[in-house]
Design a protein around this motif. Sequence first.
Motif, PDB file in Angstrom:
ATOM      1  N   SER A 128     -24.679  33.391 -20.926  1.00 10.91           N
ATOM      2  CA  SER A 128     -25.144  32.540 -19.833  1.00 10.91           C
ATOM      3  C   SER A 128     -24.558  31.138 -19.879  1.00 10.91           C
ATOM      4  O   SER A 128     -24.412  30.493 -18.843  1.00 10.91           O
ATOM      5  N   TYR A 129     -24.242  30.650 -21.078  1.00 13.04           N
ATOM      6  CA  TYR A 129     -23.760  29.267 -21.228  1.00 13.04           C
ATOM      7  C   TYR A 129     -22.917  29.189 -22.504  1.00 13.04           C
ATOM      8  O   TYR A 129     -23.356  28.652 -23.529  1.00 13.04           O
ATOM      9  N   PRO A 130     -21.684  29.746 -22.474  1.00 10.85           N
ATOM     10  CA  PRO A 130     -20.880  29.909 -23.691  1.00 10.85           C
ATOM     11  C   PRO A 130     -20.592  28.615 -24.437  1.00 10.85           C
ATOM     12  O   PRO A 130     -20.353  28.650 -25.651  1.00 10.85           O
ATOM     13  N   SER A 131     -20.608  27.470 -23.753  1.00  6.18           N
ATOM     14  CA  SER A 131     -20.278  26.209 -24.420  1.00  6.18           C
ATOM     15  C   SER A 131     -21.418  25.693 -25.305  1.00  6.18           C
ATOM     16  O   SER A 131     -21.211  24.775 -26.104  1.00  6.18           O
ATOM     17  N   ALA A 132     -22.623  26.256 -25.161  1.00  7.40           N
ATOM     18  CA  ALA A 132     -23.764  25.794 -25.951  1.00  7.40           C
ATOM     19  C   ALA A 132     -23.683  26.316 -27.376  1.00  7.40           C
ATOM     20  O   ALA A 132     -23.325  27.476 -27.617  1.00  7.40           O
ATOM     21  N   ALA A 133     -24.038  25.463 -28.335  1.00  9.46           N
ATOM     22  CA  ALA A 133     -24.061  25.894 -29.729  1.00  9.46           C
ATOM     23  C   ALA A 133     -25.300  26.738 -30.024  1.00  9.46           C
ATOM     24  O   ALA A 133     -25.223  27.778 -30.684  1.00  9.46           O
ATOM     25  N   ALA A 134     -26.458  26.304 -29.552  1.00 10.97           N
ATOM     26  CA  ALA A 134     -27.699  27.060 -29.760  1.00 10.97           C
ATOM     27  C   ALA A 134     -27.600  28.388 -29.018  1.00 10.97           C
ATOM     28  O   ALA A 134     -27.128  28.450 -27.881  1.00 10.97           O
ATOM     29  N   THR A 135     -28.048  29.472 -29.672  1.00 11.52           N
ATOM     30  CA  THR A 135     -27.817  30.815 -29.149  1.00 11.52           C
ATOM     31  C   THR A 135     -29.036  31.705 -29.352  1.00 11.52           C
ATOM     32  O   THR A 135     -29.650  31.703 -30.426  1.00 11.52           O
ATOM     33  N   ARG A 187     -32.287  28.900 -18.148  1.00  5.95           N
ATOM     34  CA  ARG A 187     -31.181  28.214 -17.473  1.00  5.95           C
ATOM     35  C   ARG A 187     -31.230  26.692 -17.602  1.00  5.95           C
ATOM     36  O   ARG A 187     -30.174  26.049 -17.705  1.00  5.95           O
ATOM     37  N   PRO A 188     -32.386  26.048 -17.596  1.00  4.07           N
ATOM     38  CA  PRO A 188     -32.381  24.578 -17.660  1.00  4.07           C
ATOM     39  C   PRO A 188     -31.905  24.009 -18.996  1.00  4.07           C
ATOM     40  O   PRO A 188     -31.623  22.818 -19.089  1.00  4.07           O
ATOM     41  N   PHE A 189     -31.844  24.857 -20.032  1.00  2.00           N
ATOM     42  CA  PHE A 189     -31.637  24.344 -21.383  1.00  2.00           C
ATOM     43  C   PHE A 189     -30.196  24.533 -21.865  1.00  2.00           C
ATOM     44  O   PHE A 189     -29.477  25.416 -21.403  1.00  2.00           O
ATOM     45  N   ASN A 190     -29.827  23.718 -22.837  1.00  2.00           N
ATOM     46  CA  ASN A 190     -28.496  23.777 -23.433  1.00  2.00           C
ATOM     47  C   ASN A 190     -28.475  24.851 -24.521  1.00  2.00           C
ATOM     48  O   ASN A 190     -28.275  24.583 -25.706  1.00  2.00           O
ATOM     49  N   VAL A 191     -28.685  26.092 -24.099  1.00  2.00           N
ATOM     50  CA  VAL A 191     -28.738  27.235 -25.008  1.00  2.00           C
ATOM     51  C   VAL A 191     -28.049  28.412 -24.339  1.00  2.00           C
ATOM     52  O   VAL A 191     -28.129  28.583 -23.121  1.00  2.00           O
ATOM     53  N   ASN A 192     -27.343  29.208 -25.137  1.00  2.00           N
ATOM     54  CA  ASN A 192     -26.612  30.361 -24.619  1.00  2.00           C
ATOM     55  C   ASN A 192     -27.422  31.625 -24.848  1.00  2.00           C
ATOM     56  O   ASN A 192     -27.747  31.974 -25.988  1.00  2.00           O
ATOM     57  N   ILE A 193     -27.768  32.318 -23.767  1.00  2.00           N
ATOM     58  CA  ILE A 193     -28.350  33.647 -23.871  1.00  2.00           C
ATOM     59  C   ILE A 193     -27.182  34.623 -23.858  1.00  2.00           C
ATOM     60  O   ILE A 193     -26.342  34.575 -22.950  1.00  2.00           O
ATOM     61  N   GLY A 235     -36.305  18.188 -29.800  1.00  2.00           N
ATOM     62  CA  GLY A 235     -35.437  17.950 -30.948  1.00  2.00           C
ATOM     63  C   GLY A 235     -35.648  18.912 -32.093  1.00  2.00           C
ATOM     64  O   GLY A 235     -34.738  19.107 -32.916  1.00  2.00           O
ATOM     65  N   ARG A 236     -36.815  19.532 -32.160  1.00  2.00           N
ATOM     66  CA  ARG A 236     -37.087  20.430 -33.292  1.00  2.00           C
ATOM     67  C   ARG A 236     -36.147  21.632 -33.313  1.00  2.00           C
ATOM     68  O   ARG A 236     -35.875  22.192 -34.383  1.00  2.00           O
ATOM     69  N   ASN A 237     -35.665  22.056 -32.139  1.00  2.00           N
ATOM     70  CA  ASN A 237     -34.817  23.246 -32.057  1.00  2.00           C
ATOM     71  C   ASN A 237     -33.325  22.931 -31.994  1.00  2.00           C
ATOM     72  O   ASN A 237     -32.499  23.845 -31.942  1.00  2.00           O
ATOM     73  N   GLY A 238     -32.985  21.651 -31.978  1.00  2.00           N
ATOM     74  CA  GLY A 238     -31.583  21.264 -32.014  1.00  2.00           C
ATOM     75  C   GLY A 238     -30.875  21.310 -30.676  1.00  2.00           C
ATOM     76  O   GLY A 238     -29.642  21.240 -30.622  1.00  2.00           O
ATOM     77  N   PHE A 239     -31.627  21.446 -29.579  1.00  2.00           N
ATOM     78  CA  PHE A 239     -31.000  21.394 -28.255  1.00  2.00           C
ATOM     79  C   PHE A 239     -31.999  20.844 -27.251  1.00  2.00           C
ATOM     80  O   PHE A 239     -33.217  20.824 -27.489  1.00  2.00           O
TER      81      PHE A 239
END
Length: 533
Positions: free
Chosen positions: A28-35, A80-86, A226-230
């Motif tokens: 969904s968001y390949p550029s995100a580090a969190a996965t 979708r709103p978050f900087n995380v890749n599903i 901040g606890r989850n790093g994204f």
Amino acid sequence: MKKLLLTLFTIVCLHTCKIFAQVPKLSSYPSAAATIFLDFDGHVVQGTSWNYMGPIDCGASTLSGTDIETIFNRVAEDYRPFNVNITTDSVKFLNAPLNRRMRVIVTVSSSWYGSAGGVAFNGSFTWGDDTPAFVFSQLLGNNVKNVAEAISHEAGHTLGLFHQAQYDAATCNKITDYNRGEGTGQIGWAPIMGVGYYQNFTLWHNGSNSLGCNSQQNDLEVITDGRNGFGFRVDDHGSSFATSTPASFNNNAFEVKGVIMQNNDNDFFSFNIPATSRFELDAIPYNVGTGNAGSNLDMQVSLYHSSHTLLNVYNPGNLLNSIIDTVLEGGTYYLKVEGRGNQYAPNYASLGSYALQAKTNGLTPLPVRALNLNGKLEGNKHLLNWVIDADEQVVNLRIEVSTDGRTFIPLQQVENNARSYSYQPLSKQSLRYRLFVEFDNGRYYYSNALTLQPHAITGPKVAGNIQANGQFQVLSPDKMQYRLFNAEGKQIQQGNLVAGVNALQVKHATKGMYIIQYQHTNGQQSTDKLLIP
């Protein structure tokens, strides 16, 4: 101490298992580090907090490739709103930082645990030891919506979220650990961290969690603090007229896409029409099927003139999408897109992706100099008047009305030389009007569309006299929560307000000052005072 959270199995199997297919590789968001990795093809779990009785051999889900893609799309829209890749790609997962990744195993193997829809450790996303979460697909009947709801829910637990619960407003006694939401149709709402199997519009929520009536859980804040790093994604479109994204017509049409990421996010677009034309726009939230299935965004679109004057607001009450069908003179215009709540869902987390699909009638000028509809409220009556300036003769003149903002039906056929009409609607609701005009040259046109709304309450506010026994009334413009405090600042009760008049009573009332705090649907708070004589 590690906290174990599960989703109880309450779903009846709806159909038999399917032959397992190759898992499509989706992100969904390949550029995100969190996965967050959705693992459908089986996995052996060992060396984690689950393995107190040895390795766990998880069989592959029996979902088809098409079902997996639909499930992925539903979960991706929730996040979708978050900087995380599903993702369904194990390589993306293994390349992600160890303390910013989570594997959610979707499996037929549930006997090792029990009859739950899924299970996860709270806060395990950042543990750094690849402790996974589980969703038991066969116990959920292999139903794609239910599996997707369970994945988003269990992944939410790994990010630190507890259940959104329900409490009795009067006594604060817990009704259930799982808030089931309310409503019907495509705007029927439930929290993702409650139970979303039975509602279409499932969102993150700000409400009392399962730890207690006074334990308020702001889902968006917990996920992004901040606890989850994204955190949230970077905004994709400007939020003002000056920073609006230009939309250019190609063959009399354009399409633009965007994401509403926070409840104060507004996306602005500008476009230019060279000459008077009919302008049509479909504002569509992302969905996986009819009835806006899987959408997380209740869209509101506002249309502005180049002078920044608001021309109209489009937000059908019982639909998540919006439609514009109007006539615009040549010039520059702006569109503002935002997420809104509705009669069931709070404004808090109406977030997600969308598309705007616009077209004109070929940019052919109308053979009229003016075709304008105006109106106003006068008591309970709707007063309409209009201007028609054309060389041709009017041969057919009709007023049309819409209750949902998109479907117009005839209201009244009027005389061709009439220029006004008034009546009293049978119901107190927002109504949308337009004129249909046919000329003697055989051509017909529509006027601008006009919305008349009942007089709004500007509150919330305490209204009328306060009785010695503690009875009082609150006028509220929308559904919201309230909390009541005594003069010492101690909370003595809480509850929910409906739109309109609310009859309330201070329990065990004594003479003195009290403070009522309102929790608005946009997350803001306001207060009011009441004095019991």
